[in-house]
Design a protein around this motif. Sequence first.
Motif, mmCIF file in Angstrom:
data_model
loop_
_atom_site.group_PDB
_atom_site.id
_atom_site.type_symbol
_atom_site.label_atom_id
_atom_site.label_comp_id
_atom_site.label_asym_id
_atom_site.label_seq_id
_atom_site.Cartn_x
_atom_site.Cartn_y
_atom_site.Cartn_z
ATOM 1 N N LEU A 1 0.855 -1.189 0.000
ATOM 2 C CA LEU A 1 0.000 0.000 0.000
ATOM 3 C C LEU A 1 0.891 1.238 0.000
ATOM 4 O O LEU A 1 1.702 1.425 0.905
ATOM 5 N N SER B 1 0.361 5.278 -0.279
ATOM 6 C CA SER B 1 -0.646 6.336 -0.278
ATOM 7 C C SER B 1 0.006 7.696 -0.064
ATOM 8 O O SER B 1 0.611 7.949 0.987
ATOM 9 N N ARG C 1 -1.698 -8.082 -3.719
ATOM 10 C CA ARG C 1 -2.559 -6.931 -3.414
ATOM 11 C C ARG C 1 -1.751 -5.643 -3.539
ATOM 12 O O ARG C 1 -0.722 -5.487 -2.885
ATOM 13 N N MET D 1 -2.255 -1.369 -3.646
ATOM 14 C CA MET D 1 -3.103 -0.180 -3.493
ATOM 15 C C MET D 1 -2.213 1.038 -3.694
ATOM 16 O O MET D 1 -1.261 1.257 -2.944
ATOM 17 N N ARG E 1 -2.202 5.163 -4.303
ATOM 18 C CA ARG E 1 -2.947 6.425 -4.229
ATOM 19 C C ARG E 1 -1.982 7.581 -4.460
ATOM 20 O O ARG E 1 -1.060 7.801 -3.683
ATOM 21 N N THR F 1 -6.150 -1.436 -6.394
ATOM 22 C CA THR F 1 -6.855 -0.165 -6.225
ATOM 23 C C THR F 1 -5.948 0.960 -6.716
ATOM 24 O O THR F 1 -4.800 1.067 -6.295
ATOM 25 N N ASP G 1 -10.493 1.923 1.016
ATOM 26 C CA ASP G 1 -10.037 0.563 0.748
ATOM 27 C C ASP G 1 -8.709 0.285 1.416
ATOM 28 O O ASP G 1 -7.658 0.536 0.863
ATOM 29 N N TRP H 1 -10.031 -5.695 2.444
ATOM 30 C CA TRP H 1 -9.793 -6.760 1.464
ATOM 31 C C TRP H 1 -9.785 -8.115 2.136
ATOM 32 O O TRP H 1 -10.320 -9.078 1.618
#
Length: 309
Positions: free
Chosen positions: A175, A177, A199, A201, A203, A227, A301, A306
Amino acid sequence: MLQASPQSPIMMSGVSFVVSRDVCRRRLSHSHEMEVQPEAVRDWSELPLDVLASVFTKLGAVDILMGAGLVCHSWLGAAKVPSLWRYVDMEHHDVLRGKKKKSHDVLCAMAKAAVDRSNGELEVFAGSEFVTDQLLNYIAERSPSLKSLSLDYCNVSNEAFTELIIKLPLLEELLISLCPFVDGDAYEVTSRACAQLKRLMLRQGSYGGTRDGALGIEMMHELRYLTLVGCNITTEELVAIIDGCPHMERLCVRDCCNIVVDGTLRAKCSRIKTLILPPLQHLQQLYSRYCFHPDDSLFTDKFDDWRSS
């Protein structure tokens, strides 16, 4: 009518004694006190190490470092059990914000202590704006078992991030972000170094870097969940990602202004179980009037969502 006398005779071996009721009450009370033993005081410091460690699993890394591990010597010993430090979440705690907020130096020192105590067993790490290039290097050198990495609002360099990634062959969740300096070739490096990544993600939004951070995602062939929020990605690049990730189960795309959603794109995504795309092209202008900025509650999210799906 006869009334009960405050004194009652007691016969013993033919001899009558007169005993007042008050004396009887006192004797009964005394005998009851003698029968009831006071409850023993428990010494929690004498609990077995494995029991204490099991209790500490209900606490987070920050609470152990700042609380439970400081109580006594035996609790400190339990707080150093490596299995407690497989999951280190320093992204969601009061010490990161508000009146209880600690300095970045203190938080970095706590994160390093958590990494040391994991003794190479660290599997999940989540950090926010206090994370530095030095801390990423520290994690890279000591956490070969890391499977999940979350960085939120971190001003780490692209170089430090890629140096970390190439040392995490077991990484399954990533992730990123609002980390403005992590972009471009960082994701190409991730696709080559982390073959088990499932996975992702990403942003970016108005905080994103100058280079396209989506390049390289199409080579993450084991990806299941993706995502993308505020990314400078085109429709053609999204199609390439869908083609390159045959195991995709969930795709969420938000605030990616270069993507044109039409029937062809939706048909391409028909095999994906959970699909969240912007509205069709003729509805995008209307939708944008009511769409939240990616900084607010629309962006929800997290990996926990998830895992529960």
